[in-house]
Each structure stands twice: as structure tokens, then as C-alpha cells.
Scaffold this motif. Structure first.
Motif, PDB file in Angstrom:
ATOM      1  N   PRO A 124       4.352  52.513  30.850  1.00 57.36           N
ATOM      2  CA  PRO A 124       4.342  52.397  29.382  1.00 57.36           C
ATOM      3  C   PRO A 124       5.512  51.589  28.816  1.00 57.36           C
ATOM      4  N   SER A 125       6.692  51.736  29.390  1.00 55.66           N
ATOM      5  CA  SER A 125       7.857  50.976  28.916  1.00 55.66           C
ATOM      6  C   SER A 125       7.696  49.491  29.210  1.00 55.66           C
ATOM      7  N   VAL A 126       7.160  49.179  30.386  1.00 53.67           N
ATOM      8  CA  VAL A 126       6.916  47.785  30.763  1.00 53.67           C
ATOM      9  C   VAL A 126       5.815  47.196  29.887  1.00 53.67           C
ATOM     10  N   ASP A 127       4.764  47.958  29.686  1.00 54.66           N
ATOM     11  CA  ASP A 127       3.633  47.523  28.862  1.00 54.66           C
ATOM     12  C   ASP A 127       4.082  47.199  27.438  1.00 54.66           C
ATOM     13  N   ARG A 128       4.961  48.010  26.891  1.00 56.01           N
ATOM     14  CA  ARG A 128       5.442  47.806  25.525  1.00 56.01           C
ATOM     15  C   ARG A 128       6.161  46.458  25.386  1.00 56.01           C
ATOM     16  N   ILE A 129       6.968  46.108  26.386  1.00 58.55           N
ATOM     17  CA  ILE A 129       7.702  44.838  26.318  1.00 58.55           C
ATOM     18  C   ILE A 129       6.758  43.653  26.502  1.00 58.55           C
ATOM     19  N   PHE A 130       5.777  43.791  27.389  1.00 55.06           N
ATOM     20  CA  PHE A 130       4.781  42.727  27.547  1.00 55.06           C
ATOM     21  C   PHE A 130       4.076  42.458  26.219  1.00 55.06           C
ATOM     22  N   LYS A 131       3.722  43.524  25.513  1.00 58.68           N
ATOM     23  CA  LYS A 131       3.023  43.361  24.238  1.00 58.68           C
ATOM     24  C   LYS A 131       3.931  42.745  23.180  1.00 58.68           C
ATOM     25  N   GLN A 132       5.211  43.070  23.226  1.00 62.10           N
ATOM     26  CA  GLN A 132       6.153  42.477  22.282  1.00 62.10           C
ATOM     27  C   GLN A 132       6.322  40.978  22.533  1.00 62.10           C
ATOM     28  N   LEU A 133       6.377  40.601  23.794  1.00 59.15           N
ATOM     29  CA  LEU A 133       6.546  39.189  24.136  1.00 59.15           C
ATOM     30  C   LEU A 133       5.246  38.412  23.926  1.00 59.15           C
ATOM     31  N   GLY A 134       4.131  38.979  24.355  1.00 57.52           N
ATOM     32  CA  GLY A 134       2.841  38.312  24.211  1.00 57.52           C
ATOM     33  C   GLY A 134       2.572  37.303  25.311  1.00 57.52           C
ATOM     34  N   LYS A 135       1.315  36.878  25.409  1.00 62.31           N
ATOM     35  CA  LYS A 135       0.910  36.015  26.522  1.00 62.31           C
ATOM     36  C   LYS A 135       1.472  34.604  26.446  1.00 62.31           C
ATOM     37  N   ASP A 136       2.070  34.230  25.311  1.00 63.96           N
ATOM     38  CA  ASP A 136       2.704  32.910  25.220  1.00 63.96           C
ATOM     39  C   ASP A 136       4.113  32.909  25.796  1.00 63.96           C
ATOM     40  N   LYS A 137       4.629  34.130  26.094  1.00 62.47           N
ATOM     41  CA  LYS A 137       6.001  34.203  26.601  1.00 62.47           C
ATOM     42  C   LYS A 137       6.150  35.009  27.885  1.00 62.47           C
ATOM     43  N   ILE A 138       5.041  35.585  28.363  1.00 63.98           N
ATOM     44  CA  ILE A 138       5.091  36.234  29.681  1.00 63.98           C
ATOM     45  C   ILE A 138       3.675  36.451  30.208  1.00 63.98           C
ATOM     46  N   LEU A 139       3.460  36.023  31.450  1.00 63.10           N
ATOM     47  CA  LEU A 139       2.189  36.262  32.129  1.00 63.10           C
ATOM     48  C   LEU A 139       2.333  37.368  33.167  1.00 63.10           C
ATOM     49  N   GLY A 140       3.520  37.455  33.744  1.00 62.48           N
ATOM     50  CA  GLY A 140       3.762  38.465  34.761  1.00 62.48           C
ATOM     51  C   GLY A 140       5.088  38.196  35.442  1.00 62.48           C
ATOM     52  N   PHE A 141       5.365  38.965  36.495  1.00 60.27           N
ATOM     53  CA  PHE A 141       6.623  38.755  37.211  1.00 60.27           C
ATOM     54  C   PHE A 141       6.464  39.108  38.681  1.00 60.27           C
ATOM     55  N   THR A 142       7.377  38.574  39.475  1.00 60.77           N
ATOM     56  CA  THR A 142       7.469  38.901  40.893  1.00 60.77           C
ATOM     57  C   THR A 142       8.795  39.610  41.120  1.00 60.77           C
ATOM     58  N   LEU A 143       8.725  40.757  41.765  1.00 60.92           N
ATOM     59  CA  LEU A 143       9.928  41.542  42.061  1.00 60.92           C
ATOM     60  C   LEU A 143      10.211  41.456  43.552  1.00 60.92           C
ATOM     61  N   TRP A 144      11.428  41.014  43.892  1.00 60.89           N
ATOM     62  CA  TRP A 144      11.836  40.871  45.284  1.00 60.89           C
ATOM     63  C   TRP A 144      12.702  42.052  45.715  1.00 60.89           C
ATOM     64  N   LYS A 145      12.697  42.297  47.008  1.00 58.43           N
ATOM     65  CA  LYS A 145      13.442  43.426  47.566  1.00 58.43           C
ATOM     66  C   LYS A 145      14.939  43.313  47.307  1.00 58.43           C
ATOM     67  N   ASP A 146      15.446  42.074  47.180  1.00 58.09           N
ATOM     68  CA  ASP A 146      16.878  41.893  46.924  1.00 58.09           C
ATOM     69  C   ASP A 146      17.205  42.033  45.437  1.00 58.09           C
ATOM     70  N   SER A 147      16.217  42.466  44.637  1.00 53.09           N
ATOM     71  CA  SER A 147      16.298  42.717  43.193  1.00 53.09           C
ATOM     72  C   SER A 147      16.179  41.456  42.339  1.00 53.09           C
ATOM     73  N   THR A 148      15.873  40.323  42.957  1.00 53.50           N
ATOM     74  CA  THR A 148      15.571  39.122  42.174  1.00 53.50           C
ATOM     75  C   THR A 148      14.260  39.337  41.420  1.00 53.50           C
ATOM     76  N   ILE A 149      14.232  38.883  40.172  1.00 54.16           N
ATOM     77  CA  ILE A 149      13.013  38.960  39.364  1.00 54.16           C
ATOM     78  C   ILE A 149      12.659  37.550  38.905  1.00 54.16           C
ATOM     79  N   GLU A 150      11.432  37.130  39.183  1.00 51.62           N
ATOM     80  CA  GLU A 150      10.937  35.832  38.732  1.00 51.62           C
ATOM     81  C   GLU A 150       9.818  36.075  37.721  1.00 51.62           C
ATOM     82  N   ILE A 151      10.069  35.718  36.478  1.00 45.96           N
ATOM     83  CA  ILE A 151       9.091  35.931  35.415  1.00 45.96           C
ATOM     84  C   ILE A 151       8.324  34.639  35.153  1.00 45.96           C
ATOM     85  N   THR A 152       7.015  34.701  35.300  1.00 47.34           N
ATOM     86  CA  THR A 152       6.180  33.559  34.937  1.00 47.34           C
ATOM     87  C   THR A 152       5.972  33.607  33.431  1.00 47.34           C
TER      88      THR A 152
END
Length: 206
Positions: A124-152
Motif C-alpha cells: 500500500p505504501s509503494v502503491d500510494r507513491i506510484f499513484k502520486q507520481l503517475g505513469k508519466d514519471k514511473i513505470l516500475g523499478f528493479t531492486l538489486w541485492k546490493d540495494s541498488t534501485i533502478e527506476i524506469t
């Protein structure tokens, strides 16, 4: 001799059929592609998303690892295996965008990339931020084991140039500086540990 000539001709056909990048067109498009100020101004929201993810990174990996099964063709069996990274992409009401067909394994394939495939108390917390940003500013993200986050942030096709354009935000990981003039990629630091990347390349056909 005849065999040699036929082989040589076949080789020329293969070479002529190879796709050649339109470097001039790609360079022009790349030079016209700018960082999105709306994305940069939304850094606090991306940072909030990062804080949630990093706070629960061990829980998220434990959850996804327990559901990650790899098929081995040599044995015909699936085994549970831990992964180095997982994808989390948002639906935005377009189910087919996270589906690979209509077969019996579709749900599994969707789960492999869906942002909903995480512990229910985190979503729910993640969903809320996705909705705030919207599809023009976030499609998704990749989470790596070393804690790197790549946001498309966005990825789209330019029909006129037959090219793909991507905007990505990366937290933590720093990539090498691009020194290849025909590799159309650049990045800039927009906040501590946040790198904004832009890339342009030939359309890959999917």
C-alpha cells in the motif's frame, strides 16, 4: 570452386542483411532529448519510495526468493533459487502490458514483474507513491541485492526515427562515464546517490 563461390555469395547476403544503425539519426534524436524537469522536481517522492524499499529489502527478497522457481530443461524440473534482482512494474489498468499471452502460465509471468508481488503490508505504501507520481514519471523499478534501485521513469518508441528512448533513475550504483560517441547515453547527478540517465538506441522490435 563452384562451392566456394556459392559460399562467398551466401556470406555477402548475410552481411547485406545485417542491420546497420542509423547513427546520424540516433545522434540527432539524442541531442534533442532532455532531462525532464518534472522528474527532477519529484526527487522527494522517489526518495520516499527508496526509503520504503530499503527499509524492507531483506523482507522483500525473502518473499520473492521463496516464490522464485527456475525450470531446468535437462531435468524437466523446477527448483527454488535466490535471485540477484527482481522487477516491480505497475499495471496502470493495462493488464496486457504485464502479460505475455493468454496461456496457463500467464499469472506466473505477470508475478515475475508485478509491483504487487511483494509482502501485502508493504505494497500500500509503494502503491500510494506510484499513484502520486503517475505513469508519466514511473513505470516500475528493479531492486538489486546490493540495494541498488533502478527506476524506469519512462520508455517509449519514436516511430519517425525508429528508435527507443529511455529515462532511468538510479539510486546508489554509479556507472562508468560513456566515452563512445556512437553509444547514446548520458547521466547526471540530481541528488545525493541519485543519477538520472537518458539513452537512445535502435528500436529492438518488442
Amino acid at each position: 570452386m563452384k562451392t566456394f563461390i556459392l559460399t562467398l555469395l551466401f556470406g555477402f547476403v548475410l552481411i547485406s542483411c545485417e542491420h546497420k544503425r542509423d547513427v546520424k539519426t540516433l545522434r540527432k534524436l539524442f541531442n534533442e532529448t532532455n532531462y525532464d524537469t518534472a522528474v527532477i522536481q519529484s526527487t522527494p517522492l522517489y526518495d520516499s519510495l527508496k526509503n520504503i524499499i530499503i527499509s524492507y529489502i531483506d523482507t522483500i527478497f525473502k518473499f520473492r526468493n521463496s516464490r522464485h522457481f527456475v525450470y531446468h530443461g535437462d531435468t524437466g524440473k523446477e527448483t527454488q533459487e535466490d535471485a540477484d534482482f527482481y522487477n516491480f512494474y505497475y499495471n496502470y489498468g493495462e493488464a496486457t502490458s504485464l502479460s505475455y499471452g493468454t496461456g496457463p502460465n500467464d499469472q506466473k509471468l505477470i508475478d515475475e514483474v508485478s509491483v504487487e508481488n511483494m509482502p501485502t503490508f508493504i505494497y500500500p505504501s509503494v502503491d500510494r507513491i506510484f499513484k502520486q507520481l503517475g505513469k508519466d514519471k514511473i513505470l516500475g523499478f528493479t531492486l538489486w541485492k546490493d540495494s541498488t534501485i533502478e527506476i524506469t521513469v519512462k520508455s517509449f518508441y519514436r516511430e519517425k526515427e525508429n528508435a527507443d528512448v529511455g529515462h532511468i533513475l538510479v539510486w546508489k550504483r554509479i556507472y562508468a562515464t560513456n566515452i563512445d560517441p556512437d553509444f547514446f547515453y548520458r547521466d547526471t547527478l540530481i541528488a545525493p546517490k541519485w543519477t538520472y540517465q537518458i539513452w537512445v538506441d535502435d528500436h529492438q522490435g518488442f
